[in-house]
Write an enzyme that holds these catalytic residues in place. Structure first.
Site, PDB file in Angstrom:
ATOM      1  N   ASP A 103      11.004 -76.485  37.477  1.00 63.53           N
ATOM      2  CA  ASP A 103      12.080 -77.471  37.359  1.00 63.53           C
ATOM      3  C   ASP A 103      13.299 -76.897  38.073  1.00 63.53           C
ATOM      4  OD1 ASP A 103      14.145 -79.152  36.717  1.00 63.53           O
ATOM      5  OD2 ASP A 103      13.793 -79.130  34.555  1.00 63.53           O
ATOM      6  N   TYR A 145      15.927 -77.131  29.388  1.00 59.12           N
ATOM      7  CA  TYR A 145      16.112 -78.579  29.264  1.00 59.12           C
ATOM      8  C   TYR A 145      15.532 -79.253  30.502  1.00 59.12           C
ATOM      9  CZ  TYR A 145      18.438 -83.124  28.913  1.00 59.12           C
ATOM     10  OH  TYR A 145      18.716 -84.463  28.846  1.00 59.12           O
ATOM     11  N   LYS A 193      20.109 -83.629  41.306  1.00 63.79           N
ATOM     12  CA  LYS A 193      21.468 -83.155  41.535  1.00 63.79           C
ATOM     13  C   LYS A 193      21.797 -83.006  43.025  1.00 63.79           C
ATOM     14  CE  LYS A 193      21.741 -81.038  36.946  1.00 63.79           C
ATOM     15  NZ  LYS A 193      22.605 -82.014  36.283  1.00 63.79           N
TER      16      LYS A 193
END
Length: 427
Positions: free
Chosen positions: A240, A145, A268
């Site tokens: 990623d 994702y 994050k």
């Protein structure tokens, strides 16, 4: 047994104003047949809901809070910053300071651009790969994702998998046609794909440690093959590390594996709990971003002082952190929980990398999305309901990853082992 009366009432009110009563789908708890729990506050490793219940938190805002909730040093720095203003839409010194801090930890990021979310970081990195190469096709891996931008929402894990959605209405087929998907960790499949489309592929984007179909580390030979093929065909390799960055290791997955991508996306942890993302990499590629180049990127809140300050303060502390202490706790947790599952005859697998940890209700191999789909989700949902009612705040989906903070204690680990063991006895 916990009482959720106020949360139930709050949810009834929320659904009047927001689709599903939430601003991100997995928060709705719809797949576990519960109403979501409304949080009042968090401190260190604990969450407190509006009904007065407390939890040992392993979601940690879906990963950012490696220092726990409301870390004293981060909060102090934010209070000092907020008095000077929250956003200027103009350059500030803290933007450069965060960039310098990131580069000192992740040297492959020779230049970078700050954004406001992980989705924006990956979306921008993909646009840059296409603009730099003059090609259109992007390769992603089934179950990885990378946010909800149109090009990357095909065969994604996380929230889409939780809701049993392959892609989203509203995404034109003409866009998804340019996204090629391959099973994760499948060396032969990616080799065949490059044999057929190699000279048309602008870039490959991958979670080097997948965290959106549960926790599945990339095999080193798989990641090395990606590096080899992209180099051979002039494609851009994008790691990623929105989730794995500073979590699996201070230097991210690329430091752990010793494999250098062309571009990296972060989020994050890099914002210390504030909305932030970063994309960056080789100078020759990044120089194509406007205004230096012609690949367009802009953002009103990009590099805002609050997010930059939280990021600097968080990363500065992490540079002094002993990651082996976190690993020790998760080694112990994994060993004890696995032993309890075995004693109770529950098919179960638990693993961790750095401060990321995850578990599946299966005794089979879990290396890709098909393997995750074959796990016992009914047992997961039973465990979730038991855990949340007994003081563990965990993700409500088997397609998510759990996290440990620097604030979790040995006593928290013992409590967690006990909750797992008691839950296994009820299955």
């Amino acid at each position: 047994m916990k009482n959720f009366e106020k949360s139930i009432a709050a949810y009834k009110e929320a659904v009047r104003y927001m689709p599903g009563g939430v601003n991100s789908p997995v928060r709705a708890f719809s797949n576990v047949e519960m109403d979501p729990i409304f949080i009042e506050r968090g401190k260190n490793q604990y969450l407190y809901d509006i009904d007065g219940n407390s939890y040992v938190d392993y979601v940690l805002s879906w990963g950012p809070l490696i220092l726990g909730h409301a870390d004293d040093t981060v909060i102090s720095a934010l209070k000092e910053t907020i008095d000077r203003g929250t956003s200027f839409g103009a350059p500030t010194l803290v933007e450069t300071k965060l960039a310098q801090t990131i580069q000192s930890i992740v040297p492959s990021m020779e230049m970078m651009r700050m954004v406001s979310s992980g989705t924006e970081a990956t979306m921008s990195a993909v646009r840059l790969a296409r603009g730099y190469t003059g090609r259109d096709k992007i390769v992603k891996f089934i179950g990885n994702y990378h946010g909800h931008s149109d090009s990357l929402i095909v065969d994604a894990g996380s929230g889409l998998a939780t809701l049993d959605i392959n892609t989203s209405p509203g995404v034109p087929k003409s866009i998804t046609y340019e996204t090629l998907t391959v099973p994760y960790n499948d060396v032969e499949a990616i080799q065949r794909l490059f044999e057929n489309f190699g000279d048309e592929i602008a870039g490959v984007i991958v979670e080097p440690i997948a965290g959106n179909m549960g926790l599945i580390p990339g095999k080193k030979e798989f990641l090395q093959k990606l590096r080899e093929l992209t180099t051979q065909h002039g494609s851009v390799l994008i790691f990623d590390e929105v989730m794995s960055g500073f979590r699996c290791d201070l230097h991210g997955a690329q430091g752990l594996y010793g494999i250098t991508p062309d571009l990296t996306t972060l989020g994050k942890v890099v914002g210390g709990g504030l909305p932030v993302g970063v994309f960056g990499g080789k100078r020759e590629i990044m120089k194509n971003i406007t205004p230096e180049g012609s690949v367009y990127h802009a953002g009103t809140l990009s590099g805002n002082p609050l997010a930059m300050t939280a990021g600097i303060t968080t990363l500065t502390q992490l540079k002094e952190e002993d990651y082996s202490n976190i690993s020790r706790k998760l080694d112990y947790l994994s060993e004890k929980v696995q032993a309890s599952a075995n004693r109770n005859g529950i098919p179960f697998t638990i693993r961790h990398v750095g401060s990321m940890w995850g578990y599946f209700f299966t005794d089979g191999t879990v290396e890709n999305f098909d393997d995750v789909q074959a796990t016992n989700k009914d047992n997961f949902y039973k465990f979730f309901n038991y855990a949340i009612r007994n003081g563990l705040y965990i993700a409500s989906s088997p397609f998510e990853t759990s996290f440990l903070s620097t604030k979790h204690t040995d006593d928290d680990i013992e409590k967690t082992i006990q909750v797992f063991s008691d839950a296994f006895k009820t299955m």
